[in-house]
Design a protein around this motif. Structure first.
Motif, short mmCIF file in Angstrom:
data_model
loop_
_atom_site.label_atom_id
_atom_site.label_comp_id
_atom_site.label_asym_id
_atom_site.label_seq_id
_atom_site.Cartn_x
_atom_site.Cartn_y
_atom_site.Cartn_z
N THR A 152 -21.90 -12.20 5.02
CA THR A 152 -22.71 -12.64 3.88
C THR A 152 -21.98 -13.71 3.06
N SER A 153 -20.72 -13.98 3.44
CA SER A 153 -20.00 -15.01 2.67
C SER A 153 -20.21 -16.41 3.29
N GLU B 169 -21.63 -19.91 3.93
CA GLU B 169 -22.31 -20.75 2.94
C GLU B 169 -23.18 -21.82 3.58
N VAL C 96 -24.17 -22.36 -1.13
CA VAL C 96 -24.42 -21.04 -1.73
C VAL C 96 -24.19 -19.99 -0.63
N SER D 53 -24.91 -13.98 0.45
CA SER D 53 -24.99 -12.83 -0.47
C SER D 53 -25.76 -13.21 -1.75
N ARG D 54 -25.59 -14.44 -2.22
CA ARG D 54 -26.29 -14.88 -3.45
C ARG D 54 -27.80 -15.03 -3.19
N SER E 259 -29.24 -11.54 -3.16
CA SER E 259 -29.40 -10.90 -4.47
C SER E 259 -30.50 -11.56 -5.29
N LEU E 260 -30.68 -12.87 -5.17
CA LEU E 260 -31.78 -13.53 -5.90
C LEU E 260 -33.14 -13.05 -5.35
N GLU F 60 -31.39 -20.84 -8.38
CA GLU F 60 -32.09 -19.77 -9.14
C GLU F 60 -33.56 -20.14 -9.31
#
Ligand SMILES: NC(=O)c1ccc[n+]([C@@H]2O[C@H](COP(=O)([O-])OP(=O)(O)OC[C@H]3O[C@@H](n4cnc5c(N)ncnc54)[C@H](O)[C@@H]3O)[C@@H](O)[C@H]2O)c1
Length: 324
Positions: A212-213, A215, A249, A252-253, A256-257, A301
């Motif tokens: 998940t890291s 990018e 990004v 993982s980000r 979570s979003l 976001e």
């Protein structure tokens, strides 16, 4: 301007057609509703556009050279955005031949038709995948791009070289845009953002390819379509230009979003690193900034929020049916 958009019913293509019609251009959308993913989704993408007098759909395969040249001539095409292609790195490794036929022969036919109609501008949708597994971050247009990791990436690099050949031979003005992981409303269902959203919604295991890291340089679709329009309006001879965000990004980000937007927790399942995938991508976008003032404006976001708004609406319409 009379603009032909090949692949105009797809994810990026339909968003581009929306923008071009909004800007008062006549749009000739060329698409064969390829079944790489649901053709029904593509028809849905252009449903509203079909009401516009500025929009015309031609169900044509870019592999059909004769028909393509005829419709370009009939439509008095002045500029071309060539997006038609079979996408998907992993499938191209399993079944390479359709990729070569659709993406290379198809591109050659579109270039031929453009040449016949003496179009003033040709924009080709290339891809960050042409950089292969480059360890040099960010990716710059002057970096070597001669070691692709999949037949799909090879077809995109070949498309760029064909474009260059047509520029050399006939003076065709061509801009090849290397797009970096595009996401947003009408997202392709096979891509991470679309697939992850559906798995989270249906509470199914979400496949993670390696870690998940990892990018990616995610680029919101409205920033991409604005760049394509800027390239169509530009006065350039032949250029290859990165269109990304320059802000990678981690997966993982993204997860979570999406969890926050959909209101459910993801169940991650590591399925191992996939052949053909680059470990990281990041675009140097200074050339696009310099040549036509490109400046991506949507943060990850805001972009994921806009995607989730569209996804939940479209998911509701699908009801109990499979969305992917
Ligand atoms: N989505 C991304 O992140 C991304 C990144 C880099 C490059 N690209 C490129 O951008 C373009 C658009 O990608 P997308 O994500 O919107 O994919 P998409 O699959 O949603 O759109 C492609 C469209 O092309 C059509 N098509 C395929 N073969 C055709 C043929 N032979 N004749 C006519 N139409 C045909 C399909 O039916 C589809 O509507 C593609 O060229 C792709 O390689 C996309």
């Amino acid at each position: 301007m009379n603009i032909a958009v090949t692949g105009g019913a797809g994810f990026i293509g339909s968003n581009l057609c929306d923008l071009l019609v909004k800007k008062n251009h006549n749009v000739l959308c060329i698409d064969n509703f390829h079944d790489y993913y649901s053709p029904e989704k593509k028809r849905q993408n252009i449903r509203e556009l079909m009401q516009s007098k500025l929009f015309e759909l031609c169900e044509c395969d870019v592999k059909n050279a004769g028909q393509l040249t005829r419709v370009f001539k009939q439509g008095k095409v002045e500029a071309v955005a060539h997006l038609a292609a079979v996408p998907g790195v992993r499938q191209s490794i399993e079944k390479p031949l359709p990729y070569l036929n659709n993406n290379i022969v198809g591109t050659m036919n579109v270039l031929e038709a453009a040449k016949e109609c003496k179009v003033k501008k040709f924009v080709f949708a290339s891809s960050s995948s042409v950089y292969g597994d480059s360890k040099k971050i960010p990716f710059v247009e002057t970096d070597k791009a001669d070691s692709q990791l999949s037949p799909y990436a090879f077809t995109k690099r070949s498309g760029e070289l064909l474009c260059r050949t047509y520029h050399n031979l006939y003076g065709l003005p061509v801009v090849c845009l290397r797009l970096f992981t595009v996401y947003g409303p009408r997202n392709r269902p096979d891509m991470a953002v679309g697939k992850f959203a559906e798995m989270i919604y249906r509470e199914k295991p979400l496949p993670i390819y390696g870690s998940t890291s990892l990018e990616r340089d995610y680029t919101f679709v409205a920033d991409v379509t604005a760049a394509i329009l800027a390239a169509l309006n530009s006065d350039l001879g032949f250029e290859v230009i990165n269109i990304g965000n320059s802000r990678p990004v981690p997966i993982s980000r993204i997860v979570s979003l999406l969890e926050a937007g959909i209101g459910k927790k993801a169940k991650l399942e590591n399925v191992g690193f996939q052949k053909g995938d680059a470990k990281a991508t990041c675009a140097d976008i200074s050339k696009a900034k310099k040549l036509f003032g490109y400046s991506p404006s949507i943060s990850i976001e805001e972009g994921i929020e806009r995607f989730v708004g569209w996804y939940l609406k479209s998911r509701k319409t699908a009801g109990k049916r499979k969305w992917l």
